[in-house]
Write an enzyme that holds these catalytic residues in place. Sequence first.
Site, PDB file in Angstrom:
ATOM      1  N   GLN A 128       0.879  -1.182   0.000  1.00  0.00           N
ATOM      2  CA  GLN A 128       0.000   0.000   0.000  1.00  0.00           C
ATOM      3  C   GLN A 128       0.910   1.223   0.000  1.00  0.00           C
ATOM      4  OE1 GLN A 128      -2.290   2.475  -0.356  1.00  0.00           O
ATOM      5  NE2 GLN A 128      -3.885   1.281   0.667  1.00  0.00           N
ATOM      6  N   HIS A 162     -14.008  -1.953  -4.532  1.00  0.00           N
ATOM      7  CA  HIS A 162     -12.881  -1.867  -5.472  1.00  0.00           C
ATOM      8  C   HIS A 162     -13.374  -2.300  -6.845  1.00  0.00           C
ATOM      9  CE1 HIS A 162     -10.651  -2.087  -1.668  1.00  0.00           C
ATOM     10  NE2 HIS A 162      -9.654  -1.511  -2.306  1.00  0.00           N
ATOM     11  N   LYS A 166     -10.800  -7.006  -8.732  1.00  0.00           N
ATOM     12  CA  LYS A 166     -10.132  -7.364  -7.468  1.00  0.00           C
ATOM     13  C   LYS A 166     -10.936  -8.434  -6.753  1.00  0.00           C
ATOM     14  CE  LYS A 166      -8.438  -5.445  -3.077  1.00  0.00           C
ATOM     15  NZ  LYS A 166      -7.159  -6.161  -3.021  1.00  0.00           N
ATOM     16  N   GLY A 171      -6.503  -5.753   1.843  1.00  0.00           N
ATOM     17  CA  GLY A 171      -5.529  -5.957   2.926  1.00  0.00           C
ATOM     18  C   GLY A 171      -5.554  -4.782   3.898  1.00  0.00           C
TER      19      GLY A 171
END
Length: 279
Positions: A128, A162, A166, A171
């Site tokens: 990220q 999303h 995905k 996460g």
Amino acid sequence: ASADIPIMVNDCSGKMGRAVAEAVVEAGLQLVPFCLTGPGLQQNVIHVKDVHIHVHEASEKEVILDKVIEMYPGVIIADYTLPSAVNDNAEFYIRRGIPFVMGTTGGDRERLVKSVSDSGVYAVIAPQMGKQVVAFQAAMEIMAEEFPGAFAGYKLKVTESHQSSKVDTSGTARAIVASFNKLGVSFEDKEIEMVRNPQEQISKMGVPEEHLKGHAFHTYSLTSPDGMVSFKFEHNVCGRSIYAQGTVDAALFLARKVQEKATKKVYNMIDVLRGGSMR
Ligand code: NAD
């Protein structure tokens, strides 16, 4: 000066790679006009702003990197490829002694960190790269450490939306849930509501239509046991620029660490945030 730092982006023809390449040019850094791509080369040359980038299949990686190292000393690589390429790519950069920012997710993460640690090559590894999202995530972790149980008995609802490609749960959402658990909230990862249906994304989450193919909208709502108090945390990201800009910051941070000959070699985005603004 940071303008002298050459950055090679693999793969500029991927979605994230292109966004990073654009951010590199926008930041006034030097974008290396070569990149590596996966099998099934589509285009030999792609254009990112004014830069013509020569795209080569990963099978040519040794020759291409020889050339890049010779022409662009001090080069830093940003890797946005595929989970299946993570470990091989990292080990390849390590063999060549090139510092790198690994933005690609997946692969064997333990092996990734170990291979970098054992090698003495500098790297930032972060699934990220959105600096502000990472800062929020860290703040929740600090709150949980400082005030465990502060939200005991509260009811939590987590919704994340999303792009429909995905498949896994976010996460980042799972990391935030772990902090809420420490704050006394009972909640399991499997209760996270994944929104992947475009119609629902527009009507329920308020995702702008033009960002259906690239967004990360998260809402965490808490309600007190008596229903008299509510909290809501939200972070809504459209597009990829937040990750691309974070990647540029990570590359600048890494260049500084190389220059300082820092003893620590492996970094994450919290280290980058702690390093302060680099531009
Ligand atoms: P994409 O499919 O658009 O692009 C991936 C590209 O990598 C493809 O063009 C493919 O040809 C190329 N590739 C495959 N194997 C390669 C190899 N061995 N060497 C060089 N190139 C290779 O995917 P994307 O949407 O750009 O996502 C790429 C990765 O970035 C994913 O793992 C995704 O989860 C991750 N990601 C990370 C962040 C972050 O903040 N760290 C943000 C967004 C996406």
